[in-house]
Design a protein around this motif. Structure first.
Motif, short mmCIF file in Angstrom:
data_model
loop_
_atom_site.label_atom_id
_atom_site.label_comp_id
_atom_site.label_asym_id
_atom_site.label_seq_id
_atom_site.Cartn_x
_atom_site.Cartn_y
_atom_site.Cartn_z
N THR A 160 -0.81 4.99 -0.80
CA THR A 160 -0.89 5.97 0.28
C THR A 160 -0.29 7.30 -0.15
O THR A 160 -0.89 8.35 0.06
N ARG A 210 -9.95 2.45 -1.85
CA ARG A 210 -9.16 1.22 -2.00
C ARG A 210 -8.38 0.91 -0.72
O ARG A 210 -8.26 -0.25 -0.33
N MET A 211 -7.82 1.96 -0.07
CA MET A 211 -7.11 1.73 1.19
C MET A 211 -8.05 1.19 2.25
O MET A 211 -7.68 0.31 3.03
N GLN A 212 -9.27 1.74 2.30
CA GLN A 212 -10.24 1.29 3.29
C GLN A 212 -10.64 -0.16 3.04
O GLN A 212 -10.76 -0.94 3.99
N SER A 265 -8.83 -2.50 1.59
CA SER A 265 -7.72 -3.39 1.96
C SER A 265 -7.52 -3.41 3.47
O SER A 265 -7.08 -4.43 4.01
N ARG A 324 -5.97 7.55 7.34
CA ARG A 324 -7.20 7.48 6.55
C ARG A 324 -8.20 8.53 7.00
O ARG A 324 -8.89 9.14 6.18
N CYS A 343 -7.37 -6.62 6.37
CA CYS A 343 -5.98 -6.65 6.82
C CYS A 343 -5.82 -7.63 7.98
O CYS A 343 -6.64 -7.70 8.87
N CYS A 384 -0.94 -2.34 7.27
CA CYS A 384 -2.08 -1.59 6.75
C CYS A 384 -1.87 -0.10 6.96
O CYS A 384 -1.07 0.31 7.79
N THR A 385 -2.61 0.67 6.20
CA THR A 385 -2.57 2.12 6.39
C THR A 385 -3.21 2.44 7.74
O THR A 385 -4.30 1.96 8.03
N GLY A 414 0.77 -1.23 0.00
CA GLY A 414 0.00 0.00 0.00
C GLY A 414 0.80 1.28 0.00
O GLY A 414 0.24 2.34 0.07
#
Length: 121
Positions: free
Chosen positions: A12, A80-82, A84, A100, A88, A94-95, A8
Motif C-alpha cells: 500500500t 495486486r491489491m485489488q 488480494s 484503491r 479477502c 484488506c486495503t 499489504g
C-alpha cells in the motif's frame, strides 16, 4: 486502517509513493506546454507554471521515463491489491476501497498528464 499483522502494508505504501511520484513527475513534464494551454483555455492564469517549467525543462526526458516507470509500478501494485482484496475474508485486513479508488484516480490523472506532456512539445 490496516492491522499490524496485515501483509499489504508495504504494498500500500509503495503504491501510494509510486503514484505520487509518477503524478509529480508527469506534472513537471506537462508544466511547460500542455498545462498552460489547457489552463488558459479554461480561463485560468498559468503564469505560475513558468518557474516550474524552467526548472523541469532540462530534465524533461528523465521525468518522462521516471513518470512512466512510477505509474507502471503503481498500477502493478494496485492490481495486486485489488486481487488480494477480491479474496479477502474477515480474518485478514484488506486495503480499503476508498484508498484503491483514490490510487486509481491518481494513476489515471498521472497517465493523462504524462500523455499531455509528451504530446504537446
Amino acid at each position: 486502517m490496516m492491522r499490524s499483522g496485515s501483509r499489504g502494508g508495504a504494498g500500500t505504501k509503495g503504491a501510494v509513493l509510486l503514484t505520487l511520484g509518477g503524478v509529480t513527475a508527469a506534472f513537471g513534464v506537462a508544466a511547460c506546454c500542455a498545462l498552460p494551454i489547457l489552463l488558459t483555455t479554461a480561463g485560468i492564469s498559468a503564469a505560475w507554471l513558468g518557474g516550474i517549467s524552467m526548472a523541469t525543462g532540462p530534465y524533461r526526458d528523465l521525468l518522462l521515463w521516471l513518470s512512466a516507470l512510477s505509474l507502471a509500478g503503481g498500477t502493478l501494485l494496485l492490481w495486486r491489491m485489488q486481487r488480494s482484496a477480491d479474496s479477502c475474508d474477515s480474518e485478514r485486513a484488506c486495503t480499503p476501497v476508498w484508498l484503491r479508488l483514490i490510487l486509481f484516480i491518481g494513476l489515471i490523472a498521472g497517465a493523462v498528464l504524462l500523455w499531455l506532456g509528451y504530446s504537446y512539445v
